[in-house]
Design a protein around this motif. Structure first.
Motif, PDB file in Angstrom:
ATOM      1  N   SER A 210       0.809  -1.210   0.000  1.00 26.86           N
ATOM      2  CA  SER A 210       0.000   0.000   0.000  1.00 26.86           C
ATOM      3  C   SER A 210       0.847   1.267   0.000  1.00 26.86           C
ATOM      4  O   SER A 210       0.452   2.297  -0.537  1.00 26.86           O
ATOM      5  CB  SER A 210      -0.943   0.010   1.209  1.00 26.86           C
ATOM      6  OG  SER A 210      -0.214  -0.055   2.417  1.00 26.86           O
ATOM      7  N   GLY A 211       2.068   1.180   0.578  1.00 30.91           N
ATOM      8  CA  GLY A 211       2.939   2.348   0.604  1.00 30.91           C
ATOM      9  C   GLY A 211       3.442   2.770  -0.757  1.00 30.91           C
ATOM     10  O   GLY A 211       3.940   3.875  -0.926  1.00 30.91           O
ATOM     11  N   GLY A 212       3.321   1.882  -1.742  1.00 36.29           N
ATOM     12  CA  GLY A 212       3.810   2.202  -3.089  1.00 36.29           C
ATOM     13  C   GLY A 212       2.706   2.298  -4.123  1.00 36.29           C
ATOM     14  O   GLY A 212       2.943   2.111  -5.311  1.00 36.29           O
ATOM     15  N   THR A 213       1.480   2.605  -3.665  1.00 37.27           N
ATOM     16  CA  THR A 213       0.324   2.592  -4.559  1.00 37.27           C
ATOM     17  C   THR A 213       0.546   3.434  -5.807  1.00 37.27           C
ATOM     18  O   THR A 213       0.328   2.976  -6.931  1.00 37.27           O
ATOM     19  CB  THR A 213      -0.933   3.079  -3.818  1.00 37.27           C
ATOM     20  OG1 THR A 213      -1.161   2.240  -2.690  1.00 37.27           O
ATOM     21  CG2 THR A 213      -2.141   3.020  -4.729  1.00 37.27           C
ATOM     22  N   ASP A 214       0.980   4.671  -5.642  1.00 39.25           N
ATOM     23  CA  ASP A 214       1.133   5.547  -6.800  1.00 39.25           C
ATOM     24  C   ASP A 214       2.347   5.174  -7.644  1.00 39.25           C
ATOM     25  O   ASP A 214       2.346   5.354  -8.854  1.00 39.25           O
ATOM     26  CB  ASP A 214       1.214   7.014  -6.378  1.00 39.25           C
ATOM     27  CG  ASP A 214       2.288   7.275  -5.335  1.00 39.25           C
ATOM     28  OD1 ASP A 214       2.791   6.306  -4.727  1.00 39.25           O
ATOM     29  OD2 ASP A 214       2.626   8.450  -5.131  1.00 39.25           O
TER      30      ASP A 214
ATOM     31  N   VAL B 215       8.506   7.437   1.549  1.00 36.02           N
ATOM     32  CA  VAL B 215       8.126   8.321   2.647  1.00 36.02           C
ATOM     33  C   VAL B 215       7.995   9.718   2.055  1.00 36.02           C
ATOM     34  O   VAL B 215       8.993  10.395   1.798  1.00 36.02           O
ATOM     35  CB  VAL B 215       9.158   8.317   3.793  1.00 36.02           C
ATOM     36  CG1 VAL B 215       8.733   9.293   4.877  1.00 36.02           C
ATOM     37  CG2 VAL B 215       9.305   6.928   4.378  1.00 36.02           C
ATOM     38  N   GLY B 216       6.773  10.132   1.813  1.00 34.16           N
ATOM     39  CA  GLY B 216       6.563  11.451   1.229  1.00 34.16           C
ATOM     40  C   GLY B 216       7.251  11.586  -0.112  1.00 34.16           C
ATOM     41  O   GLY B 216       6.976  10.837  -1.059  1.00 34.16           O
ATOM     42  N   ASN B 217       8.186  12.515  -0.200  1.00 33.38           N
ATOM     43  CA  ASN B 217       8.890  12.791  -1.449  1.00 33.38           C
ATOM     44  C   ASN B 217      10.072  11.861  -1.688  1.00 33.38           C
ATOM     45  O   ASN B 217      10.710  11.934  -2.744  1.00 33.38           O
ATOM     46  CB  ASN B 217       9.416  14.227  -1.425  1.00 33.38           C
ATOM     47  CG  ASN B 217      10.367  14.462  -0.248  1.00 33.38           C
ATOM     48  OD1 ASN B 217       9.943  14.366   0.898  1.00 33.38           O
ATOM     49  ND2 ASN B 217      11.623  14.748  -0.518  1.00 33.38           N
ATOM     50  N   VAL B 218      10.390  10.998  -0.724  1.00 34.60           N
ATOM     51  CA  VAL B 218      11.582  10.149  -0.825  1.00 34.60           C
ATOM     52  C   VAL B 218      11.184   8.725  -1.222  1.00 34.60           C
ATOM     53  O   VAL B 218      10.328   8.110  -0.575  1.00 34.60           O
ATOM     54  CB  VAL B 218      12.364  10.126   0.501  1.00 34.60           C
ATOM     55  CG1 VAL B 218      13.588   9.223   0.380  1.00 34.60           C
ATOM     56  CG2 VAL B 218      12.779  11.537   0.891  1.00 34.60           C
ATOM     57  N   VAL B 219      11.825   8.221  -2.285  1.00 34.73           N
ATOM     58  CA  VAL B 219      11.537   6.895  -2.826  1.00 34.73           C
ATOM     59  C   VAL B 219      12.833   6.093  -2.864  1.00 34.73           C
ATOM     60  O   VAL B 219      13.910   6.649  -3.109  1.00 34.73           O
ATOM     61  CB  VAL B 219      10.954   7.005  -4.259  1.00 34.73           C
ATOM     62  CG1 VAL B 219      10.758   5.627  -4.875  1.00 34.73           C
ATOM     63  CG2 VAL B 219       9.645   7.782  -4.240  1.00 34.73           C
TER      64      VAL B 219
ATOM     65  N   CYS C 130       6.295   2.404   5.655  1.00 41.10           N
ATOM     66  CA  CYS C 130       7.236   2.946   4.670  1.00 41.10           C
ATOM     67  C   CYS C 130       7.494   1.982   3.517  1.00 41.10           C
ATOM     68  O   CYS C 130       8.017   2.393   2.480  1.00 41.10           O
ATOM     69  CB  CYS C 130       8.579   3.257   5.327  1.00 41.10           C
ATOM     70  SG  CYS C 130       8.518   4.453   6.661  1.00 41.10           S
ATOM     71  N   ILE C 131       7.160   0.711   3.702  1.00 41.15           N
ATOM     72  CA  ILE C 131       7.512  -0.305   2.712  1.00 41.15           C
ATOM     73  C   ILE C 131       6.594  -0.206   1.504  1.00 41.15           C
ATOM     74  O   ILE C 131       5.366  -0.263   1.629  1.00 41.15           O
ATOM     75  CB  ILE C 131       7.442  -1.708   3.327  1.00 41.15           C
ATOM     76  CG1 ILE C 131       8.416  -1.820   4.503  1.00 41.15           C
ATOM     77  CG2 ILE C 131       7.746  -2.779   2.277  1.00 41.15           C
ATOM     78  CD1 ILE C 131       8.313  -3.123   5.268  1.00 41.15           C
ATOM     79  N   ALA C 132       7.183  -0.055   0.324  1.00 41.31           N
ATOM     80  CA  ALA C 132       6.418   0.072  -0.911  1.00 41.31           C
ATOM     81  C   ALA C 132       6.354  -1.228  -1.694  1.00 41.31           C
ATOM     82  O   ALA C 132       5.452  -1.415  -2.509  1.00 41.31           O
ATOM     83  CB  ALA C 132       7.011   1.174  -1.793  1.00 41.31           C
ATOM     84  N   ALA C 133       7.320  -2.146  -1.477  1.00 47.23           N
ATOM     85  CA  ALA C 133       7.302  -3.433  -2.176  1.00 47.23           C
ATOM     86  C   ALA C 133       8.229  -4.397  -1.450  1.00 47.23           C
ATOM     87  O   ALA C 133       9.185  -3.984  -0.780  1.00 47.23           O
ATOM     88  CB  ALA C 133       7.731  -3.282  -3.632  1.00 47.23           C
ATOM     89  N   THR C 134       7.944  -5.691  -1.589  1.00 51.36           N
ATOM     90  CA  THR C 134       8.748  -6.737  -0.963  1.00 51.36           C
ATOM     91  C   THR C 134       9.001  -7.870  -1.950  1.00 51.36           C
ATOM     92  O   THR C 134       8.349  -7.965  -2.995  1.00 51.36           O
ATOM     93  CB  THR C 134       8.046  -7.329   0.276  1.00 51.36           C
ATOM     94  OG1 THR C 134       6.829  -7.969  -0.145  1.00 51.36           O
ATOM     95  CG2 THR C 134       7.742  -6.253   1.305  1.00 51.36           C
TER      96      THR C 134
END
Length: 209
Positions: free
Chosen positions: A132-136, A180-184, A162-166
């Protein structure tokens, strides 16, 4: 100013620059703290060990500018070692302080005995699971995109949100992307991951401060 790729002597600059060129992204490669601080977007690549990477950033006078860039909302992308350096600490060949932009620890991939265990370093194509953290970031990709990896250590963020993918690795779900916000951060190499990797870079380039 356009996108700036940080040159601190530890990055795979050629393939990343080629990927940005394919995407038609205006960019420059720079080690100048002033130019990096003035960028609209910043990409922090990296290959090698955590402690060596942080030493190189320190010697180049880039630690404070990168922290300030993240604080003020400039989009920043860390790739491979560049993602790991976003963490607070790294445990590769000792205990080293990181940039501290994303709270967490970089630790060795989990190991298992036996012939069926995944080998370390983790090299090759792996199917990743967006969270869910990496939806966009992953919205324009298939549900289980394939990305190319070369790593022995991975970030364990303090906050799971903070986790966008595993990826599954020796019985654990290992973080391979953070947001995290603007940081990928991408632990894999999107610039070496074909059309789907380019799409991830494109999605980062669409971010605004």
């Amino acid at each position: 100013m356009s996108t700036v790729v940080v040159d601190y002597g530890r990055g795979n600059l050629f393939s990343l620059s080629q990927a940005l060129r394919v995407l038609g992204a205006s960019h420059e490669i720079s080690s100048d703290p002033t130019r990096i601080a003035a960028a609209e977007r910043v990409v922090l690549p990296g290959v090698g060990a955590f402690g060596d990477g942080m030493a190189a950033l320190t010697d180049a006078g880039l630690v404070a500018p990168l922290r300030e860039i993240a604080r003020r909302g400039t989009p920043m992308l860390g790739i491979c070692l560049g993602m790991q350096l976003l963490a607070g600490r790294g445990l590769e060949f000792g205990d080293h302080l990181g940039l501290g932009i994303i709270p967490g620890i970089v630790e060795r991939l989990p190991d298992l005995p036996g012939d069926d265990a995944m080998r370390i370093p983790n090299v090759g194509w792996r199917e990743i699971s967006p969270m869910s953290g990496g939806t966009d970031l992953f919205a324009t990709l298939p549900p289980k995109p394939m990305m190319y990896f070369v790593h022995s250590y991975a970030m364990a963020p303090t906050d799971p949100a903070c986790i966008a993918a595993t990826i599954p690795f020796n019985g654990r779900d290992v973080c391979v992307s953070v947001r995290v916000g603007n940081v990928v951060g991408y632990q894999f190499h999107p610039e070496k991951s074909g059309a789907q990797g380019l799409e991830l870079i494109r999605n980062f380039l669409s971010m605004t401060a």
